[in-house]
Design a protein around this motif. Structure first.
Motif, PDB file in Angstrom:
ATOM      1  N   ASP A 158       0.825  -1.210   0.000  1.00  0.00           N
ATOM      2  CA  ASP A 158       0.000   0.000   0.000  1.00  0.00           C
ATOM      3  C   ASP A 158       0.859   1.260   0.000  1.00  0.00           C
ATOM      4  OD1 ASP A 158      -2.643   1.135   0.095  1.00  0.00           O
ATOM      5  OD2 ASP A 158      -2.251   1.715   2.165  1.00  0.00           O
ATOM      6  N   LYS A 186      -6.222  10.066  -6.548  1.00  0.00           N
ATOM      7  CA  LYS A 186      -5.360   9.004  -7.082  1.00  0.00           C
ATOM      8  C   LYS A 186      -5.164   7.889  -6.060  1.00  0.00           C
ATOM      9  CE  LYS A 186      -2.795  11.846 -10.390  1.00  0.00           C
ATOM     10  NZ  LYS A 186      -1.506  12.516 -10.704  1.00  0.00           N
ATOM     11  N   TYR A 188      -7.313   6.991  -3.764  1.00  0.00           N
ATOM     12  CA  TYR A 188      -8.547   6.199  -3.720  1.00  0.00           C
ATOM     13  C   TYR A 188      -8.669   5.291  -4.941  1.00  0.00           C
ATOM     14  CZ  TYR A 188     -13.434   4.914  -3.855  1.00  0.00           C
ATOM     15  OH  TYR A 188     -14.593   4.203  -3.932  1.00  0.00           O
ATOM     16  N   THR A 189      -8.268   5.787  -6.119  1.00  0.00           N
ATOM     17  CA  THR A 189      -8.338   4.974  -7.343  1.00  0.00           C
ATOM     18  C   THR A 189      -7.506   3.710  -7.196  1.00  0.00           C
ATOM     19  OG1 THR A 189      -8.662   6.960  -8.690  1.00  0.00           O
ATOM     20  CG2 THR A 189      -7.911   4.958  -9.820  1.00  0.00           C
ATOM     21  N   ILE A 190      -6.290   3.845  -6.632  1.00  0.00           N
ATOM     22  CA  ILE A 190      -5.424   2.682  -6.424  1.00  0.00           C
ATOM     23  C   ILE A 190      -6.050   1.716  -5.435  1.00  0.00           C
ATOM     24  CG2 ILE A 190      -3.193   1.932  -5.509  1.00  0.00           C
ATOM     25  CD1 ILE A 190      -2.027   4.573  -6.544  1.00  0.00           C
ATOM     26  N   ARG A 191      -6.533   2.246  -4.312  1.00  0.00           N
ATOM     27  CA  ARG A 191      -7.061   1.377  -3.252  1.00  0.00           C
ATOM     28  C   ARG A 191      -8.393   0.737  -3.648  1.00  0.00           C
ATOM     29  NH1 ARG A 191      -5.387   5.185   1.951  1.00  0.00           N
ATOM     30  NH2 ARG A 191      -3.466   4.069   2.433  1.00  0.00           N
ATOM     31  N   ASN A 192      -9.150   1.419  -4.495  1.00  0.00           N
ATOM     32  CA  ASN A 192     -10.436   0.871  -4.925  1.00  0.00           C
ATOM     33  C   ASN A 192     -10.258  -0.425  -5.705  1.00  0.00           C
ATOM     34  OD1 ASN A 192     -13.286   0.975  -5.150  1.00  0.00           O
ATOM     35  ND2 ASN A 192     -13.089   1.766  -7.225  1.00  0.00           N
ATOM     36  N   LYS A 193      -9.095  -0.576  -6.368  1.00  0.00           N
ATOM     37  CA  LYS A 193      -8.824  -1.790  -7.136  1.00  0.00           C
ATOM     38  C   LYS A 193      -8.470  -2.967  -6.237  1.00  0.00           C
ATOM     39  CE  LYS A 193      -7.167   0.799 -11.163  1.00  0.00           C
ATOM     40  NZ  LYS A 193      -5.988   1.108 -12.011  1.00  0.00           N
ATOM     41  N   THR A 194      -8.027  -2.698  -5.008  1.00  0.00           N
ATOM     42  CA  THR A 194      -7.630  -3.786  -4.116  1.00  0.00           C
ATOM     43  C   THR A 194      -8.827  -4.478  -3.490  1.00  0.00           C
ATOM     44  OG1 THR A 194      -7.485  -2.376  -2.126  1.00  0.00           O
ATOM     45  CG2 THR A 194      -5.543  -2.499  -3.561  1.00  0.00           C
ATOM     46  N   GLY A 195      -9.935  -3.736  -3.347  1.00  0.00           N
ATOM     47  CA  GLY A 195     -11.103  -4.329  -2.698  1.00  0.00           C
ATOM     48  C   GLY A 195     -10.996  -4.415  -1.196  1.00  0.00           C
ATOM     49  N   MET A 200      -9.754   1.509   1.487  1.00  0.00           N
ATOM     50  CA  MET A 200     -10.663   2.364   0.724  1.00  0.00           C
ATOM     51  C   MET A 200     -11.343   3.384   1.642  1.00  0.00           C
ATOM     52  SD  MET A 200     -12.508   0.003  -2.174  1.00  0.00           S
ATOM     53  CE  MET A 200     -13.155  -1.215  -1.032  1.00  0.00           C
TER      54      MET A 200
END
Length: 705
Positions: A158, A186, A188-195, A200
């Motif tokens: 992270d 940016k 949030y965009t990265i973390r949103n992909k992790t689920g 998030m």
């Protein structure tokens, strides 16, 4: 400004982040008892870093253990990583002064050596500097850490998202809301992909606070509610409750503010909950209730080197004393807040402090000072409003872009549906045609099958007979191979047995000569060493493989005996050219001793002056390299002298070693060999001999298979 610490604490203090990380800790704990030396220290450090996400109270124990064991063997990498982990525990426990010292140490130790820990050291140090209102230094470190972490962070790490989050907070504190929102989005965009719900939620929490700073309270509440839903899947977020209470208080919704601040205080009565509770008291003009809360919160923040939170409490204390018309007390707090914010370049706080100073000087009757700060307040208010407008404009553009992308996705989805329907109609017709063709083909296949069935039966019968013959031949070949391998193993065992009497004969001959020319005490000492050496040889020669450590112990004892017998006529040293754990490397026994013996008897024994024997070991992949160098007579001079002992020794020890290496290669398919080179001086004369021995070793697991 206080939000930043909340987010960092949330990330660190989670009781569990993922089952995969806990599983990683469990697997490391299982293998830890089997390790020793540097591998054990590396395992301890890895457990400590994993525990930061699962059980933060265990980090210090494992890191301290790694530090003690690394210091005992002077393992610098282990020491540096252990101090890094200890530094992270200081951050978790809000011991920020000590944490900053350790993170600066880590950055100096890892830079240019360990990119992963360099990136994280930068990130943690930047966070600590930001707490001290050193935003420019923090931003510089965070911007530098992102490209490092993007390449070298662990899979699923992270680091980049967290650095972007901290950048958003730092830029927001300076009043650069456009950049702050860009970095936060940016992240949030990265973390949103992790689920991952918690990460998030942290980014949504951050976005909500930034929208609150630019005055878009409706959007701020929207992000807070999204974050709350995600947080509550794991734990109750006391920090989010506190920030929601502050936002309700700023929008004059004091009943809701009380509800959320009570939720925060129910979970944790720390400095943050007290500060927010005091702000609500301030809104309700309960100055005497608010002042002790701000003072308590400020003391805790000051002890932790958290100047960010100190500034907030200074401003609130100034407001409370202005409300009580105690302007002289209010002046001290406001002036201190102004000085800290001015040094940090935090324009929103400078604006607020200037407004308070203007009111204070007006209350004290100092019109010139009041006017000065009023002018400054007006100017900064305009600048901050402009920054807030830029932030809102950026948010609007982002929202429009998101809607445009969503519309594009919906349009493509509709086009895809229409295309799929057309394809279905066309495929129905195609299926009918294909079905007809298939039926005709099936009829043709049935007819053809009946014709060829009888022929196939005959062919299968012939092939079955042929396979029976092949199986019988393979069984005979297998038995022959087993007999050959058994014969080769017996031959290897015979060679090892032959090595023992050869070696013992040489040692007894040495003792005999030594007793004839030396006194009894020295002869007794020599005999004691000999008995130890014989015991080691007899123990290890029965084994197919022994550790490199055991082989070197025998070799050192043999060299000490020869050196004592020849009255220190030569010196020797055994060196490692790279990192070798000799206790986990397994090789055949008594492979190096004949070459050392050859160097002493052929080269060093007849040299004038003190000779040198060097044995250098190194590892290249799965190959153990052994270079045995002496500065004796050299092979040509030894041949000219026709030394009788040289011929005899070569015919036994060296020949047996050659045969053993040949059989090793034949049995295991390995590539073990040796090469002998003459060492020439500047004049081209022989000045010694170099033996290069290469063999494939086995590790601990392979040796016991």
């Amino acid at each position: 400004m206080m939000l930043k610490k909340w987010i960092i604490l949330l990330i660190f203090l989670l009781p569990s982040v993922s089952k995969a990380q806990q599983a990683g800790v469990d697997s490391l704990l299982k293998i830890l008892p089997t390790l020793k030396g540097r591998p054990r220290i590396d395992c301890l450090n890895e457990i400590a870093e994993h525990c930061l996400w699962t059980r933060s109270d265990s980090v210090a124990w494992y890191a301290q253990k790694a530090l003690e064991e690394s210091s005992a063997i002077h393992y610098q990498k282990g020491i540096d990583i252990a101090w890094f982990s200890i530094g992270t525990t200081k951050i978790v426990n809000l011991q920020n002064v000590e944490a900053e010292r350790l993170m600066r140490r880590s950055l100096a130790a890892f830079e240019g050596v360990d990119a992963y820990h360099t990136g994280w050291s930068m990130l943690y140090l930047a966070d600590l500097l930001s707490h001290q209102c050193k935003y420019d230094s923090s931003i510089t470190l965070l911007e530098a850490s992102i490209p490092i972490l993007r390449i070298h962070d662990k899979p699923g790490g992270d680091g980049v998202a967290r650095a972007l989050t901290l950048l958003g907070l730092a830029y927001g504190a300076k009043g650069d809301y456009e950049t702050a929102l860009d970095r936060a989005q940016k992240s949030y965009t990265i973390r949103n992909k992790t689920g991952d719900n918690v990460s998030m939620a942290c980014s949504l929490h951050n976005l909500g606070s930034l929208y609150g700073q630019v005055g878009d309270n409706e959007t701020a509440f929207s992000y807070y509610r999204q974050a709350l839903r995600l947080y509550q899947t794991v734990f109750e977020p006391f920090s989010l409750y506190a920030d929601m209470a502050r936002l309700f208080s700023n929008t004059e919704k004091l009943d809701s503010a009380h509800i959320y601040v009570n939720k925060a205080l129910r979970i944790s009565r720390g400095q943050y909950g007290d500060a927010v509770s005091g702000e609500i008291d301030l809104k309700e003009f309960h100055y005497d209730k608010a002042i002790p809360k701000f003072q308590k919160s400020m003391v805790v923040a000051g002890n932790n080197n958290g100047r960010e939170d100190v500034v907030i409490n200074l401003l609130n204390l100034s407001k409370a004393f202005i409300g009580k018309k105690q302007y002289q007390k209010a002046l001290g707090y406001a002036s201190e807040a102004y000085a800290i914010a001015d040094a940090a370049g935090a324009r929103p706080v400078i604006r607020d402090a200037s407004g308070l100073l203007s009111d204070i000087y007006n209350g004290l009757g100092k019109a010139d000072s009041a006017y000065h700060f009023l002018s400054l307040y007006t100017k900064l208010k305009s600048e901050v409003l402009n920054d807030q407008f830029k932030g809102k404009l950026f948010a609007f553009r982002s929202s429009v872009e998101d809607e445009r992308q969503q519309a594009k996705i919906e349009l493509l989805s509709k086009a895809k549906i229409i295309s799929e329907q057309e394809l279905k109609r066309e495929s129905s017709i195609t299926r009918i045609l294909i079905g007809s063709i298939v039926v005709m083909l099936l009829l043709a296949i049935v007819i053809f099958r009946n014709i060829t069935l009888s022929r196939r039966n005959v062919k299968l019968e012939a092939e079955r007979f042929k396979k029976d013959l092949q199986v019988q031949q393979m069984e005979n070949d297998s038995k022959e191979t087993e007999l050959l391998q058994k014969a080769e193993r017996l031959e290897m065992k015979a060679l090892r047995a032959q090595m023992n009497p050869h070696f013992i004969f040489n040692c007894l001959s040495s003792i005999n000569r030594f007793i004839l020319v030396n006194n009894r005490e020295e002869a007794s000492d020599y005999l004691t060493k000999f008995s130890r050496l014989i015991r080691l040889v007899l123990q290890n020669s029965e084994k197919t493989l022994i550790t490199l450590e055991a082989e070197l112990d025998m070799l050192r004892l043999y060299l000490e005996m020869e050196r004592l017998r020849f009255r220190n006529a030569f010196n020797y040293r055994i060196t490692f050219m790279n990192t070798i754990d000799s206790a986990t490397i397994f090789i055949p026994p008594l492979l190096m001793q004949p070459f050392a013996e050859n160097a002493i008897w052929h080269g060093l024994m007849h040299k004038e002056g003190v000779g040198d024997l060097e044995i250098a070991l190194s590892i290249d992949g799965k190959i153990l390299n052994c270079i045995i160098t002496d500065n004796g007579l050299g092979r040509q001079q030894a041949a000219k002298l026709k030394l009788k002992s040289a011929g005899e020794n070569k015919s036994m020890g060296m020949q047996i070693t050659v045969d053993r290496l040949a059989l090793l290669n034949q049995l295991s398919g390995e590539n073990a060999f040796f090469d002998i080179e003459d060492i020439l001086d500047d004049k081209g004369s022989n000045s010694g001999t170099k033996v290069i021995l290469k063999m494939q070793y086995k590790n601990l697991m392979e040796a016991y298979e």
